[in-house]
Write an enzyme that holds these catalytic residues in place. Structure first.
Site, PDB file in Angstrom:
ATOM      1  CD  GLU A 268      -3.082  -1.005   0.272  1.00 58.86           C
ATOM      2  OE1 GLU A 268      -3.129  -0.024  -0.492  1.00 58.86           O
ATOM      3  OE2 GLU A 268      -3.939  -1.907   0.257  1.00 58.86           O
ATOM      4  NE  ARG A 272      -3.816   2.832  -0.504  1.00 60.50           N
ATOM      5  CZ  ARG A 272      -5.065   2.754  -0.088  1.00 60.50           C
ATOM      6  NH1 ARG A 272      -5.705   3.828   0.296  1.00 60.50           N
ATOM      7  NH2 ARG A 272      -5.695   1.597  -0.025  1.00 60.50           N
ATOM      8  CG  ASP A 401      -5.997  -7.088  -7.629  1.00 58.08           C
ATOM      9  OD1 ASP A 401      -4.940  -7.299  -7.029  1.00 58.08           O
ATOM     10  OD2 ASP A 401      -6.914  -6.394  -7.158  1.00 58.08           O
ATOM     11  CD  GLU A 535     -11.081  -1.516  -7.890  1.00 54.64           C
ATOM     12  OE1 GLU A 535     -12.256  -1.216  -7.530  1.00 54.64           O
ATOM     13  OE2 GLU A 535     -10.087  -1.348  -7.152  1.00 54.64           O
TER      14      GLU A 535
END
Ligand code: DMJ
Length: 643
Positions: A268, A272, A401, A535
């Site tokens: 993360e 980010r 993903d 998404e």
């Protein structure tokens, strides 16, 4: 993985609802108490040690000693190479004159211990005479000194590197007044989200728009790292919100500090923070963003210190100690986490001239290439100690993903020279198509999940990004199947739009089924929430760029209106707990990815294509645009940037 507390949020876990919001004032109070407590603990441990050593040091003139080898640890070492002996060997061999010398030495040590002990007691007494505030101030001064030292060390100027060709940083203003109006509406929503965060959550990671205060989750550790600021910067920039961008830059310059005792998610923080800072750097050219990105990357590197080089999921930014999520199969690291570092790490090597980042991610790739893949599929879990797969679950949604996404984007970002990445992508997608992609009875194409030898006919909101990925990867696909992959992208976009359209709020659920007469609808209560995820809109945008079919703008506009109607509150934007309910309740979280991704993709959907053209920019998985690196005729390690 079934309770809300364990549901994957960003390709990965994260409490989605009932997030244990940490109240920061409370944290600070806890910090003060624990600092004082730790100080007293250290003092008392030291005193105990002194007493212990003083009273229990054996008198070797009376007892025969065994050399336990502890002297090297407990007693100052005597350099034997200069004809001396360690105290241990004196104790064993001491005879006559030696014994006398030994007694003297022992006496000297006793006196030293006594003196140290008295000194420590005096210091402790002095300390305890001081008020809590004085002690606190002293600790703070010490901390500031350490931080300043670290800052000095960290702010070394980086070697100058030629910037890649930065094309398409323009306004992208559409000529059509209707499209312009829609785009302005999206910009207004961004302003509403930012202004409220600015007012009520500034410096915190995220915002609670109803409680009107800061919010955070375990992925950001326990400190205020301004995740929303960093994540939002490039969106502000491309929307032309320059005052807001400057406010964010100023905060980052003055306050963003990574020398904190905080355990964060490597994935993360990479997508980010590092992604956000790098994109802000490339767009604005402001050095501070590059410097911060490199400082932070240095703090993530210890996570790779595992027996295999597969990084831990979490790392403590201060101590460098890493570990994995307790819920992950048999202590495993997660495919979508360790497999989603490549883009940012290649850019870090490019910008610093230091191959360390590049080597880390290439090592992961090499290791994965060597492994057997059941049915050609990559399982979601890999144990970083043994290098073996955990449970054989495969997903193009949560936990898997962005690994696939980054294989494709590694190729694109290298100006299509990284053909190894393209091959891995093509192989993976073929296996996914064969084993996970099906058509429902009603004719909807969906991507299911592989669990212990069978296909679960369920698709997550997270999985909907794959429509855009298939379209993006169409050009350059094996056997020239571009048309096929564009079609597949369109089918996934359609299915995901259905998942929105079949709800009361016209917002998509977290997961939806294709089973037992149900099509694209959530069945379980804990799968009915919408947390401002991007998404589906991401896929609309890619499909729009590749086809210009107006239905994608129409679907994007439906989503914009639904978000504005059902998620907007006076203090920002909130997720909703049930998209099938006409009177939904809020989860009271404004996710940082709403500003980084959802609003950015919507804005781009209603902009001209010359704003951030896909031939020149590749978006990381958090929608942070990074420029294509034109490294033709050279390998990365042979690039002149690597000195
Ligand atoms: C984002 O943090 C990233 O897109 C990530 O890859 C998966 N999804 C979340 C938002 O849903």
């Amino acid at each position: 993985m079934t309770t809300p507390a364990l549901l994957p949020l960003s390709g990965r876990r994260l409490p989605a609802l009932n997030l244990g919001a940490s109240s920061f004032p409370h944290h600070r109070a806890t910090l003060r108490l624990s600092e004082k407590f730790i100080l007293l603990l250290i003092l008392s441990a030291f005193i105990t040690l002194c007493f212990g050593a003083f009273f229990f040091l054996p008198d070797s003139s009376k007892h025969k000693r065994f050399d336990l080898g502890l002297e090297d640890v407990l007693i100052p070492h005597v350099d034997t190479s200069k004809g001396g002996k360690s105290l241990g060997s004196f104790l064993i061999h001491g005879q006559g004159h030696d014994e006398h010398r030994h007694r003297e030495e022992e006496e000297r040590l006793r006196n030293k211990i006594r003196a140290d002990h008295e000194k420590a007691l005096e210091e402790a007494k002095e300390k305890l005479k001081k008020s809590r505030d004085e002690i606190q101030a002293e600790i703070q001064t010490e901390k500031n000194k350490v931080v300043q030292e670290l800052k000095k060390k960290d702010s070394k100027p980086l070697p100058p590197v030629p910037l890649p060709n930065l094309i398409g940083i323009n306004s992208g203003e559409p000529a059509d007044p209707d499209i312009r109006e829609k785009r302005n509406k999206i910009k207004e929503m961004m302003k509403h989200a930012w202004d409220n965060y600015r007012q009520y959550g500034w410096g915190h990671n995220e915002l609670k728009p109803i409680a009107r205060k800061g919010h955070s989750t375990n992925i950001f550790g326990n400190s205020q790292m301004g995740a929303t600021i960093v994540d939002a910067l490039d969106t502000l920039y491309i929307m032309g919100l320059h005052d807001e961008f400057r406010e964010g830059q100023e905060w980052i310059d003055k306050n963003l500090d990574f020398s904190v005792n905080s355990e964060v998610s490597v994935f993360e923080v990479n997508i980010r923070f590092i992604g956000g800072l790098l994109a802000a750097y490339y767009l604005s050219g402001q050095e501070i963003f590059k410097i911060k990105a490199v400082q932070l990357a240095g703090k993530l590197l210890p996570a790779f210190n595992t027996p295999t080089g597969i990084p831990w999921a979490m790392v403590n930014l201060k101590s460098g100690v890493g570990r994995n999520w307790g819920w992950a199969s048999a202590g495993s690291s997660i495919l979508a986490e360790f497999g989603t570092l490549h883009m940012e790490f290649v850019h870090l090597s490019y910008l610093t001239g230091d191959p360390v980042y590049y080597n880390k991610v290439m090592h992961i790739r090499k290791l994965l290439q060597k492994m057997d893949r059941p049915n050609g599929l990559y399982p979601n879990y890999l144990n970083p100690r043994t290098g073996r797969w955990g449970q054989h679950h495969t997903s193009v949604g949560g936990l898997g993903d962005s690994f696939y996404e980054y294989l494709l984007k590694a190729w694109l970002m290298s100006d299509k020279t990284d053909t190894e990445a393209r091959k891995m992508y093509d192989d993976a997608i073929e296996a996914i198509e064969k084993h996970l992609i099906r058509k429902s009875n009603g004719g909807l194409t969906f991507i299911g999940e592989w669990k212990n030898g069978h296909l679960e006919r369920k698709m997550g909101h997270l999985t909907c990004f794959a429509g855009g990925m298939f379209a993006l990867g169409a050009d350059g696909s094996r056997d020239d199947k571009a048309g096929h992959y564009l079609q597949l992208g369109a089918e996934i976009a359609h299915t995901c739009h259905e998942s929105y359209d079949r709800t009361t709020l016209k917002l998509g659920p977290e997961a939806f089924k294709f089973d037992g007469g149900v099509e694209a609808v959530a069945v379980r209560q804990n799968e009915k929430y919408y947390i401002l995820r991007p998404e589906v809109i991401e896929t609309y945008w890619y499909m729009w760029r590749f086809t210009h079919d107006p239905k994608y703008r129409q679907w994007g506009w439906e989503a914009t209106q639904a978000i504005d109607k059902y998620c907007r509150v006076s203090g920002g934007f909130s997720g909703v707990k049930d998209v099938y309910s006409s009177s939904p309740t809020y989860d009271d979280v404004q996710q940082s990815f709403f500003l980084a991704e959802t609003l950015k993709y919507l804005y781009l959907l209603f902009s001209n294509d010359d704003l951030l053209p896909l031939d020149n920019w590749v978006f990381n998985t958090e929608a942070h645009p990074l420029p294509v690196l034109h490294l033709a005729n050279t390998t990365l390690s042979g690039n002149p940037a690597y000195r």
